[in-house]
Design a protein around this motif. Structure first.
Motif, PDB file in Angstrom:
ATOM      1  N   ILE A 287      47.300  31.549  53.571  1.00 22.48           N
ATOM      2  CA  ILE A 287      46.091  32.069  52.919  1.00 22.48           C
ATOM      3  C   ILE A 287      46.192  31.690  51.448  1.00 22.48           C
ATOM      4  O   ILE A 287      47.238  31.864  50.812  1.00 22.48           O
ATOM      5  N   LYS A 288      45.117  31.122  50.911  1.00 21.61           N
ATOM      6  CA  LYS A 288      45.140  30.754  49.495  1.00 21.61           C
ATOM      7  C   LYS A 288      45.423  31.988  48.632  1.00 21.61           C
ATOM      8  O   LYS A 288      44.788  33.022  48.798  1.00 21.61           O
ATOM      9  N   ALA A 289      46.391  31.827  47.722  1.00 16.65           N
ATOM     10  CA  ALA A 289      46.753  32.950  46.849  1.00 16.65           C
ATOM     11  C   ALA A 289      45.579  33.343  45.962  1.00 16.65           C
ATOM     12  O   ALA A 289      45.367  34.529  45.672  1.00 16.65           O
ATOM     13  N   ASP A 290      44.795  32.347  45.534  1.00 14.05           N
ATOM     14  CA  ASP A 290      43.642  32.654  44.673  1.00 14.05           C
ATOM     15  C   ASP A 290      42.619  33.501  45.393  1.00 14.05           C
ATOM     16  O   ASP A 290      41.876  34.279  44.767  1.00 14.05           O
ATOM     17  N   PHE A 291      42.542  33.349  46.731  1.00 12.15           N
ATOM     18  CA  PHE A 291      41.591  34.144  47.507  1.00 12.15           C
ATOM     19  C   PHE A 291      41.916  35.644  47.381  1.00 12.15           C
ATOM     20  O   PHE A 291      41.012  36.478  47.369  1.00 12.15           O
ATOM     21  N   LEU A 292      43.202  35.956  47.297  1.00  9.61           N
ATOM     22  CA  LEU A 292      43.624  37.345  47.130  1.00  9.61           C
ATOM     23  C   LEU A 292      43.729  37.753  45.669  1.00  9.61           C
ATOM     24  O   LEU A 292      43.595  38.932  45.332  1.00  9.61           O
ATOM     25  N   LEU A 293      43.989  36.759  44.791  1.00  7.11           N
ATOM     26  CA  LEU A 293      44.252  37.076  43.386  1.00  7.11           C
ATOM     27  C   LEU A 293      42.987  37.293  42.573  1.00  7.11           C
ATOM     28  O   LEU A 293      42.950  38.148  41.690  1.00  7.11           O
ATOM     29  N   GLU A 294      41.922  36.525  42.869  1.00  7.18           N
ATOM     30  CA  GLU A 294      40.700  36.614  42.062  1.00  7.18           C
ATOM     31  C   GLU A 294      40.087  38.011  42.069  1.00  7.18           C
ATOM     32  O   GLU A 294      39.761  38.554  41.011  1.00  7.18           O
ATOM     33  N   PRO A 295      39.896  38.633  43.212  1.00  5.78           N
ATOM     34  CA  PRO A 295      39.336  40.003  43.164  1.00  5.78           C
ATOM     35  C   PRO A 295      40.299  41.001  42.511  1.00  5.78           C
ATOM     36  O   PRO A 295      39.858  41.992  41.928  1.00  5.78           O
ATOM     37  N   LEU A 296      41.598  40.704  42.606  1.00  2.00           N
ATOM     38  CA  LEU A 296      42.568  41.610  41.970  1.00  2.00           C
ATOM     39  C   LEU A 296      42.506  41.498  40.452  1.00  2.00           C
ATOM     40  O   LEU A 296      42.647  42.495  39.738  1.00  2.00           O
ATOM     41  N   ASN A 297      42.263  40.278  39.957  1.00  2.00           N
ATOM     42  CA  ASN A 297      42.177  40.078  38.502  1.00  2.00           C
ATOM     43  C   ASN A 297      40.935  40.713  37.907  1.00  2.00           C
ATOM     44  O   ASN A 297      40.872  40.917  36.687  1.00  2.00           O
ATOM     45  N   ARG A 298      39.959  40.987  38.744  1.00  2.00           N
ATOM     46  CA  ARG A 298      38.739  41.635  38.228  1.00  2.00           C
ATOM     47  C   ARG A 298      38.910  43.142  38.055  1.00  2.00           C
ATOM     48  O   ARG A 298      38.042  43.811  37.511  1.00  2.00           O
ATOM     49  N   ILE A 299      40.036  43.654  38.499  1.00  2.00           N
ATOM     50  CA  ILE A 299      40.327  45.079  38.331  1.00  2.00           C
ATOM     51  C   ILE A 299      41.204  45.236  37.098  1.00  2.00           C
ATOM     52  O   ILE A 299      42.315  44.678  37.043  1.00  2.00           O
ATOM     53  N   HIS A 300      40.752  45.959  36.111  1.00  2.00           N
ATOM     54  CA  HIS A 300      41.491  46.114  34.852  1.00  2.00           C
ATOM     55  C   HIS A 300      41.764  47.583  34.565  1.00  2.00           C
ATOM     56  O   HIS A 300      40.977  48.469  34.928  1.00  2.00           O
ATOM     57  N   LEU A 301      42.880  47.793  33.887  1.00  3.91           N
ATOM     58  CA  LEU A 301      43.219  49.107  33.332  1.00  3.91           C
ATOM     59  C   LEU A 301      43.280  48.946  31.821  1.00  3.91           C
ATOM     60  O   LEU A 301      44.185  48.295  31.300  1.00  3.91           O
ATOM     61  N   GLY A 302      42.305  49.514  31.136  1.00  2.59           N
ATOM     62  CA  GLY A 302      42.268  49.337  29.692  1.00  2.59           C
ATOM     63  C   GLY A 302      41.915  47.909  29.323  1.00  2.59           C
ATOM     64  O   GLY A 302      41.176  47.211  30.020  1.00  2.59           O
ATOM     65  N   GLU A 303      42.477  47.448  28.212  1.00  4.86           N
ATOM     66  CA  GLU A 303      42.193  46.111  27.725  1.00  4.86           C
ATOM     67  C   GLU A 303      43.046  45.059  28.427  1.00  4.86           C
ATOM     68  O   GLU A 303      42.578  43.968  28.730  1.00  4.86           O
ATOM     69  N   SER A 304      44.309  45.359  28.654  1.00  6.98           N
ATOM     70  CA  SER A 304      45.211  44.343  29.200  1.00  6.98           C
ATOM     71  C   SER A 304      46.035  44.842  30.377  1.00  6.98           C
ATOM     72  O   SER A 304      46.921  44.128  30.843  1.00  6.98           O
ATOM     73  N   GLY A 305      45.777  46.048  30.867  1.00  3.26           N
ATOM     74  CA  GLY A 305      46.516  46.552  32.015  1.00  3.26           C
ATOM     75  C   GLY A 305      46.208  45.754  33.278  1.00  3.26           C
ATOM     76  O   GLY A 305      45.090  45.274  33.465  1.00  3.26           O
ATOM     77  N   THR A 306      47.188  45.568  34.127  1.00  4.74           N
ATOM     78  CA  THR A 306      47.061  44.722  35.303  1.00  4.74           C
ATOM     79  C   THR A 306      47.514  45.486  36.539  1.00  4.74           C
ATOM     80  O   THR A 306      48.399  46.331  36.473  1.00  4.74           O
ATOM     81  N   ILE A 307      46.905  45.128  37.690  1.00  5.63           N
ATOM     82  CA  ILE A 307      47.304  45.687  38.977  1.00  5.63           C
ATOM     83  C   ILE A 307      48.070  44.606  39.735  1.00  5.63           C
ATOM     84  O   ILE A 307      47.641  43.448  39.811  1.00  5.63           O
ATOM     85  N   PHE A 308      49.213  44.987  40.286  1.00  2.00           N
ATOM     86  CA  PHE A 308      50.077  44.041  40.983  1.00  2.00           C
ATOM     87  C   PHE A 308      50.137  44.403  42.462  1.00  2.00           C
ATOM     88  O   PHE A 308      50.113  45.584  42.843  1.00  2.00           O
TER      89      PHE A 308
END
Length: 606
Positions: A195-216
């Motif tokens: 499965i393309k990693a970008d297929f799973l990563l793109e919607p995850l990158n659209r989720i933000h916590l604050g200005e630079s917080g990230t969900i892993f």
């Protein structure tokens, strides 16, 4: 000087602004932080739920495709054909082409899957679009070894040789399953679903916590599934992730601090299908960046308002409180007794225009009157004090003289001519010394010489039954003291030592220690009654001179000495009396060091 009007005005404005702006800022900051934190938590968990559903859908499709391939008759016939030693190369090639077409059709039915490849143990792989490649290098790949040795079914984001079709290869996340058997270590065929990693990563990158917080997205070992290298920047999160994974809660929020003491927020959600974990990590500083900026703006504005308050208070104080401040400073000088300085600090005379001018003019007149009255009273007090001192001094001489004349009479009756002459000579020298009543202070050596004359009289009077000695210590040559201090104490010590015994022992000690002179007389007499001792200590502080001068008690000598020392030295004088009944008494006078040619004004003594 906090109680000055100027300082109170400044303090009033400062407190008013600090309390109002401080309270408002604190309430606003805390309330906003609480609202933002609650919103972030609920929003993050809600987005994690959505993304978790997306991941479950993607994984479910991967499992469905794998199940379809795994249970297909085509797959079983292909495996049987290639495993049959009697099959010809043509039959095997035909089986491989049939299997490749089947994989192509299956992959096209699942849009989320990038590719499906089957790897055989003897070193061949079969993929969609007629990919039949003999290459055993895949056995050295980490994903293959981890699957065979550790049964790791999911491979985090990586590059796959099958997927490298262009100049910019992309990463894939892979599902590994054995074909024909459930135990990976015994599998002869391994199916790899990419499965393309970008297929799973793109919607995850659209989720933000604050200005630079990230969900892993983390796997069962706590490592990122996708290409999220930023996770290594949060080492303090690893231990907390292990605790979260071991816990029973499916989702939640954890607050923790790093090694530098900074606060961070960790939001997590567990995915049931693969036991993966969604973890969001953000610092409070980043989360509340705009809020901190607002707080700093409020602080700057409040500081400017404080400066304006200082300027306003100073302007008010210059017009109102400055004359009052000078008036208060003048009052302090009056309190210290410096009337000249008080008159200089008093605001200059001018026409009375308000209450402050009236108070200033009244104070100026009061200072002049007080200065005159105090000077007059001081002069009268000095004259009165001198007269009192002389009266006490004159009280000592008759008391001692009568006792000595009685001794001379007794000696004459006994026809002890030599002793009589000695007493007369010693008495004459003592009288010559005592007639110098104009002098308050005398050299300590003269006082000791006077004492020795008196000791010679006592030796004749009491004979061998009296053990009378004097001891000296320290530099005593240039010291001066008030006259007639030791003789009355010695007289009392000898008198009370002979009351109930035939022998008396009296020790006189004169010593200097640092800036104090100590005169002590100790005897072995009957001691003092505790009530009398308390009375003497009390009288030393509050004795009325008239009562002492009219006193007829037998303690007149000690009372006289204490009164004269207190009168002359004031608070610089202290004494100590140690006495026990039938054990004797020790009286020690502590005087300030006063050398010749030095004058200490009596007003400085308290």
């Amino acid at each position: 000087m906090f109680y000055s009007l100027k300082n109170r005005l400044i303090a009033f404005f400062v407190v008013l602004l600090v309390l109002s702006f401080g309270t408002m800022s604190l309430l606003l900051f805390n309330q906003s932080r609480s609202i933002i934190r609650s919103y972030i938590e609920s929003s993050a968990l809600e987005k994690m739920d959505e993304y978790g559903s997306f991941i479950n859908m993607a994984l479910q499709q991967s499992y469905d495709l794998s199940s379809l391939v795994y249970n297909s008759d085509i797959t079983q016939r292909w495996d049987a054909q290639l495993s049959n030693p009697a099959s010809s190369e043509g039959q095997k090639m035909l089986a491989n082409i049939t299997m490749s077409k089947f994989l192509t059709q299956t992959t096209n039915n699942y849009s989320i899957v990038s590719s499906v490849t089957i790897y055989r143990e003897e070193g061949m792989r079969i993929g969609a679009d007629n990919q039949v490649v003999t290459d055993a290098s895949f056995k050295q790949e980490a994903w293959y070894r981890n699957f065979i040795e550790h049964s790791n079914h999911w491979v985090p984001a990586h590059t796959d040789q099958v997927e490298i079709k262009g100049a910019k290869p992309y990463e894939v996340v892979s599902l590994l399953l054995p074909i024909g058997i459930f135990e990976p270590s015994l599998a002869k065929n391994v199916m790899k679903v990419n499965i393309k990693a970008d297929f799973l990563l793109e919607p995850l990158n659209r989720i933000h916590l604050g200005e630079s917080g990230t969900i892993f997205l983390l796997n069962q070992q706590g490592n990122p599934i996708l290409s999220q290298q930023e996770y290594s920047a949060y080492p303090e999160a690893a231990a907390e992730v292990r605790r979260v994974r071991a816990g029973k809660a499916a989702q939640g929020v954890v607050y923790l601090k790093d090694q530098k003491g900074a606060s961070h927020i960790l939001v997590y959600k567990k995915l049931n299908i693969t036991n993966w974990l969604l973890v969001g990590f953000v610092s409070e500083q980043d989360l509340y960046a705009k809020l901190y900026k607002l707080r700093n703006s409020i602080i700057v504005f409040a500081s400017l308002m404080l400066i304006a308050a200082f300027v306003l208070a100073y302007w008010i104080s210059y017009g109102i409180t400055k004359p009052l401040s000078r008036l208060v400073s003048a009052m302090r000088q009056v309190q210290k007794g410096d009337f000249a300085q008080a008159e200089r600090l008093t605001p200059p005379e001018r026409r009375i225009r308000n209450e402050v001018d009236y108070a200033t003019d009244t104070f100026r007149s009061m200072v002049k009157q007080l200065r005159y009255l105090i000077r007059t009273e001081f002069e009268q007090k000095l004259l009165r004090q001198q007269a009192e001192y002389k009266a006490l001094l004159m009280q000592i001489n008759p008391h001692f003289l009568f006792n000595t004349l009685e001794l001379m009479s007794s000696l004459a009756i006994q026809q002890r001519t030599k002793e009589t002459v000695t007493v007369i000579e010693s008495l004459g020298k003592m009288l010559r010394f005592s007639l110098r009543i104009s002098e308050d202070l005398i050299p300590l050596r003269e006082e000791l010489k006077y004492v020795r004359y008196y000791m010679s009289i006592l030796d004749i009077r009491f004979g061998p039954g009296l053990d009378l000695r004097i001891e000296e210590a320290g530099e005593l040559d240039d010291l001066e003291i008030v006259k007639f201090l030791l003789q009355p104490l010695i007289e009392n010590a000898v008198k009370y030592s002979f009351i109930h015994q035939a022998n008396a022992r009296v020790r006189i000690t004169v010593r200097q220690d640092k800036e104090r002179l100590y005169l002590a007389v100790a005897d072995n007499g009957i001691g003092m009654d505790p009530e009398l001792l308390r009375e003497l200590n009390d009288q030393a502080m509050r004795q009325q001179l008239e009562q002492l001068l009219q006193s007829k008690t037998h303690q007149i000598g000690l009372r006289n000495v204490l009164a004269r020392c207190r009168l002359y030295y004031g608070d610089l004088f202290s004494f100590r009396i140690d006495s026990s009944e039938e054990q004797g008494t020790s009286i020690e006078l502590s005087l300030p060091i006063q050398r010749r040619n030095e004058d200490v004004s009596r007003i400085d003594r308290g």
